[in-house]
Design a protein around this motif. Sequence first.
Motif, PDB file in Angstrom:
ATOM      1  N   THR A  60     -19.913 -12.826   4.855  1.00 12.52           N
ATOM      2  CA  THR A  60     -20.561 -13.391   3.867  1.00 12.52           C
ATOM      3  C   THR A  60     -19.984 -12.535   2.458  1.00 12.52           C
ATOM      4  O   THR A  60     -19.741 -11.562   2.529  1.00 12.52           O
ATOM      5  CB  THR A  60     -22.117 -13.716   3.776  1.00 12.52           C
ATOM      6  OG1 THR A  60     -22.578 -12.204   4.002  1.00 12.52           O
ATOM      7  CG2 THR A  60     -22.916 -14.383   4.907  1.00 12.52           C
ATOM      8  N   SER A  62     -22.096 -11.645  -0.893  1.00 13.38           N
ATOM      9  CA  SER A  62     -23.567 -11.405  -1.236  1.00 13.38           C
ATOM     10  C   SER A  62     -24.045 -12.433  -2.256  1.00 13.38           C
ATOM     11  O   SER A  62     -23.197 -12.830  -2.943  1.00 13.38           O
ATOM     12  CB  SER A  62     -23.833  -9.853  -1.447  1.00 13.38           C
ATOM     13  OG  SER A  62     -23.467  -9.070  -0.247  1.00 13.38           O
ATOM     14  N   GLU A  84     -15.576   1.385  -2.143  1.00  8.45           N
ATOM     15  CA  GLU A  84     -16.416   0.351  -1.514  1.00  8.45           C
ATOM     16  C   GLU A  84     -16.067   0.453  -0.089  1.00  8.45           C
ATOM     17  O   GLU A  84     -14.963   0.192   0.510  1.00  8.45           O
ATOM     18  CB  GLU A  84     -16.234  -1.227  -2.244  1.00  8.45           C
ATOM     19  CG  GLU A  84     -17.073  -2.054  -1.608  1.00  8.45           C
ATOM     20  CD  GLU A  84     -16.665  -3.635  -1.984  1.00  8.45           C
ATOM     21  OE1 GLU A  84     -17.772  -4.453  -1.952  1.00  8.45           O
ATOM     22  OE2 GLU A  84     -15.470  -3.863  -1.881  1.00  8.45           O
ATOM     23  N   ILE A  85     -17.099   0.171   0.842  1.00  7.30           N
ATOM     24  CA  ILE A  85     -16.876  -0.426   2.268  1.00  7.30           C
ATOM     25  C   ILE A  85     -17.495  -1.664   2.435  1.00  7.30           C
ATOM     26  O   ILE A  85     -18.724  -1.967   2.225  1.00  7.30           O
ATOM     27  CB  ILE A  85     -17.783   0.984   3.035  1.00  7.30           C
ATOM     28  CG1 ILE A  85     -16.909   2.201   2.854  1.00  7.30           C
ATOM     29  CG2 ILE A  85     -17.676   0.719   4.642  1.00  7.30           C
ATOM     30  CD1 ILE A  85     -17.590   3.448   3.066  1.00  7.30           C
ATOM     31  N   SER A  89     -14.941 -10.654   0.286  1.00  7.93           N
ATOM     32  CA  SER A  89     -14.183 -11.529  -0.489  1.00  7.93           C
ATOM     33  C   SER A  89     -13.389 -10.757  -1.606  1.00  7.93           C
ATOM     34  O   SER A  89     -12.368 -11.288  -2.355  1.00  7.93           O
ATOM     35  CB  SER A  89     -14.891 -12.629  -1.204  1.00  7.93           C
ATOM     36  OG  SER A  89     -15.913 -11.748  -2.294  1.00  7.93           O
ATOM     37  N   TRP A  91     -15.048  -9.777  -4.297  1.00  8.99           N
ATOM     38  CA  TRP A  91     -15.851 -10.022  -5.523  1.00  8.99           C
ATOM     39  C   TRP A  91     -16.571  -8.620  -6.262  1.00  8.99           C
ATOM     40  O   TRP A  91     -16.107  -8.242  -7.043  1.00  8.99           O
ATOM     41  CB  TRP A  91     -16.581 -11.096  -5.252  1.00  8.99           C
ATOM     42  CG  TRP A  91     -17.399 -11.426  -6.722  1.00  8.99           C
ATOM     43  CD1 TRP A  91     -17.030 -11.553  -7.875  1.00  8.99           C
ATOM     44  CD2 TRP A  91     -18.876 -11.602  -6.789  1.00  8.99           C
ATOM     45  NE1 TRP A  91     -17.863 -11.715  -8.845  1.00  8.99           N
ATOM     46  CE2 TRP A  91     -19.175 -11.671  -8.136  1.00  8.99           C
ATOM     47  CE3 TRP A  91     -19.939 -11.614  -5.954  1.00  8.99           C
ATOM     48  CZ2 TRP A  91     -20.337 -12.116  -8.645  1.00  8.99           C
ATOM     49  CZ3 TRP A  91     -21.215 -11.840  -6.381  1.00  8.99           C
ATOM     50  CH2 TRP A  91     -21.434 -12.009  -7.758  1.00  8.99           C
ATOM     51  N   VAL A 107     -12.457  -0.699   1.789  1.00  7.64           N
ATOM     52  CA  VAL A 107     -11.996  -0.649   2.907  1.00  7.64           C
ATOM     53  C   VAL A 107     -12.884  -2.022   4.014  1.00  7.64           C
ATOM     54  O   VAL A 107     -13.959  -2.073   3.632  1.00  7.64           O
ATOM     55  CB  VAL A 107     -12.349   0.544   4.027  1.00  7.64           C
ATOM     56  CG1 VAL A 107     -12.084   0.499   5.436  1.00  7.64           C
ATOM     57  CG2 VAL A 107     -11.895   1.633   3.101  1.00  7.64           C
ATOM     58  N   GLU A 108     -11.880  -2.834   4.744  1.00  9.10           N
ATOM     59  CA  GLU A 108     -12.375  -3.900   5.498  1.00  9.10           C
ATOM     60  C   GLU A 108     -12.025  -3.706   6.823  1.00  9.10           C
ATOM     61  O   GLU A 108     -10.697  -3.424   7.033  1.00  9.10           O
ATOM     62  CB  GLU A 108     -11.881  -5.107   4.839  1.00  9.10           C
ATOM     63  CG  GLU A 108     -12.174  -6.436   5.486  1.00  9.10           C
ATOM     64  CD  GLU A 108     -13.808  -6.600   5.779  1.00  9.10           C
ATOM     65  OE1 GLU A 108     -14.651  -6.577   5.009  1.00  9.10           O
ATOM     66  OE2 GLU A 108     -13.884  -6.722   7.110  1.00  9.10           O
ATOM     67  N   ARG A 109     -12.602  -4.120   7.862  1.00 11.17           N
ATOM     68  CA  ARG A 109     -12.375  -3.740   9.337  1.00 11.17           C
ATOM     69  C   ARG A 109     -11.729  -5.161   9.583  1.00 11.17           C
ATOM     70  O   ARG A 109     -10.975  -5.105  10.902  1.00 11.17           O
ATOM     71  CB  ARG A 109     -13.569  -3.495  10.065  1.00 11.17           C
ATOM     72  CG  ARG A 109     -14.775  -4.639  10.186  1.00 11.17           C
ATOM     73  CD  ARG A 109     -15.805  -3.922  11.021  1.00 11.17           C
ATOM     74  NE  ARG A 109     -15.713  -4.147  12.487  1.00 11.17           N
ATOM     75  CZ  ARG A 109     -15.922  -5.433  13.161  1.00 11.17           C
ATOM     76  NH1 ARG A 109     -16.351  -6.371  12.567  1.00 11.17           N
ATOM     77  NH2 ARG A 109     -15.636  -5.195  14.379  1.00 11.17           N
ATOM     78  N   LEU A 113      -9.983 -10.956   6.513  1.00 11.60           N
ATOM     79  CA  LEU A 113     -10.436 -10.656   5.271  1.00 11.60           C
ATOM     80  C   LEU A 113      -9.841  -9.788   4.169  1.00 11.60           C
ATOM     81  O   LEU A 113      -9.983  -9.789   3.072  1.00 11.60           O
ATOM     82  CB  LEU A 113     -11.894 -10.020   5.364  1.00 11.60           C
ATOM     83  CG  LEU A 113     -12.757 -11.174   6.052  1.00 11.60           C
ATOM     84  CD1 LEU A 113     -14.225 -10.404   6.393  1.00 11.60           C
ATOM     85  CD2 LEU A 113     -12.932 -12.377   5.205  1.00 11.60           C
ATOM     86  N   ASP A 135     -11.881   1.388   9.667  1.00 15.72           N
ATOM     87  CA  ASP A 135     -13.514   1.358   9.730  1.00 15.72           C
ATOM     88  C   ASP A 135     -13.939   2.223   8.701  1.00 15.72           C
ATOM     89  O   ASP A 135     -13.895   3.545   8.433  1.00 15.72           O
ATOM     90  CB  ASP A 135     -13.387   2.012  11.213  1.00 15.72           C
ATOM     91  CG  ASP A 135     -14.981   2.265  11.468  1.00 15.72           C
ATOM     92  OD1 ASP A 135     -15.704   1.908  10.790  1.00 15.72           O
ATOM     93  OD2 ASP A 135     -15.213   3.077  12.515  1.00 15.72           O
ATOM     94  N   THR A 152     -21.615  -2.250   1.678  1.00 17.16           N
ATOM     95  CA  THR A 152     -22.119  -3.659   1.515  1.00 17.16           C
ATOM     96  C   THR A 152     -22.414  -4.347   2.891  1.00 17.16           C
ATOM     97  O   THR A 152     -22.122  -5.538   3.134  1.00 17.16           O
ATOM     98  CB  THR A 152     -21.227  -4.662   0.712  1.00 17.16           C
ATOM     99  OG1 THR A 152     -19.909  -4.646   1.240  1.00 17.16           O
ATOM    100  CG2 THR A 152     -20.952  -3.972  -0.559  1.00 17.16           C
ATOM    101  N   ALA A 153     -22.447  -3.632   3.712  1.00 16.71           N
ATOM    102  CA  ALA A 153     -22.861  -4.015   5.233  1.00 16.71           C
ATOM    103  C   ALA A 153     -23.972  -2.877   5.602  1.00 16.71           C
ATOM    104  O   ALA A 153     -24.134  -1.929   5.372  1.00 16.71           O
ATOM    105  CB  ALA A 153     -21.723  -4.101   6.238  1.00 16.71           C
ATOM    106  N   PHE A 206     -28.202  -7.468   5.068  1.00 18.75           N
ATOM    107  CA  PHE A 206     -26.733  -7.581   4.908  1.00 18.75           C
ATOM    108  C   PHE A 206     -26.111  -7.763   6.366  1.00 18.75           C
ATOM    109  O   PHE A 206     -26.938  -7.382   7.514  1.00 18.75           O
ATOM    110  CB  PHE A 206     -26.278  -6.201   4.777  1.00 18.75           C
ATOM    111  CG  PHE A 206     -26.164  -5.976   3.021  1.00 18.75           C
ATOM    112  CD1 PHE A 206     -25.133  -6.481   2.412  1.00 18.75           C
ATOM    113  CD2 PHE A 206     -27.542  -5.622   2.436  1.00 18.75           C
ATOM    114  CE1 PHE A 206     -24.898  -6.227   0.826  1.00 18.75           C
ATOM    115  CE2 PHE A 206     -27.464  -5.732   0.952  1.00 18.75           C
ATOM    116  CZ  PHE A 206     -26.129  -5.667   0.310  1.00 18.75           C
ATOM    117  N   MET A 210     -20.285  -2.489  11.433  1.00 19.86           N
ATOM    118  CA  MET A 210     -19.612  -2.073  12.591  1.00 19.86           C
ATOM    119  C   MET A 210     -18.578  -0.985  12.768  1.00 19.86           C
ATOM    120  O   MET A 210     -18.041  -0.936  11.717  1.00 19.86           O
ATOM    121  CB  MET A 210     -18.869  -3.348  13.300  1.00 19.86           C
ATOM    122  CG  MET A 210     -19.579  -4.655  13.180  1.00 19.86           C
ATOM    123  SD  MET A 210     -21.203  -4.816  14.054  1.00 19.86           S
ATOM    124  CE  MET A 210     -20.331  -4.669  15.708  1.00 19.86           C
ATOM    125  N   GLY A 211     -18.747  -0.167  13.728  1.00 18.45           N
ATOM    126  CA  GLY A 211     -17.691   1.094  13.822  1.00 18.45           C
ATOM    127  C   GLY A 211     -18.145   2.236  14.443  1.00 18.45           C
ATOM    128  O   GLY A 211     -19.509   2.333  15.047  1.00 18.45           O
TER     129      GLY A 211
END
Length: 217
Positions: A60, A62, A84-85, A89, A91, A107-109, A113, A135, A152-153, A206, A210-211
Amino acid sequence: MEQLDGLWRRRVASLVEEGIIRSEAVRRAFLRYPRYLFVEKRYQSYAHVDEPLPIPAGQTVSAPHMVAIMLELAELERGMNVLEIGTGSGWNAALIAELVKSDVYTVERIPELVEFARRNLERAGVKNVHVFLGDGTKGFPPKAPYDRMIVTAGAPKVPEPLIEQLKPGGRLIIPVGSHHLWQELYVMTKTEDGEVRKKRWGGVAFVPLMGEHGWRG
Ligand code: SAM
């Protein structure tokens, strides 16, 4: 586009009226990068609604109020080194970049995405956000230490590598909770002598972080 813009402007005005957007800098960043630029076409007409929206891979983006709250808590200033973790998107990263006016690392896992965010950022004309696959519970050592880290998770606990990669005087904003969909938003500060202090902002919801130092899949 004009209609989307009108709806977005009204959303931003309400966030200001409600006292959620408190600074002129955050208001301007929101107006510069509307959320509709960072969602799939079929969700664009909902982008002004103050709720999370679906993005690919079951994740999602936010709700606008949540993003504004985190950005205000971060008190970002020009030139800060920010990680930012949870790119999602892209944004929030675009908003951070507009506030610090310098390179932002995120960073995005999920590979899908990473591509989604890169496309959105390019389309929106954002040049100073660098998206990495990985991760994020391990932070991002190549560009550490950071003035600000925004997660942001939701994490089960504060990942130790994030504290290590925070500058003295730095701040980490992170949702933490023992249930994987409900958390409390923590504002962690590292003092100049390395002591870590925690303030609790309140309840948030949120998707899970994961990781290795987060939730295990
Ligand atoms: N900041 C995003 C935006 O502006 O669209 C929204 C983020 S979404 C609520 C949370 C994101 O965190 C998801 O894209 C998810 O895949 C990602 N995520 C979860 N665990 C992660 C990890 N260990 N490292 C990096 N990203 C992670």
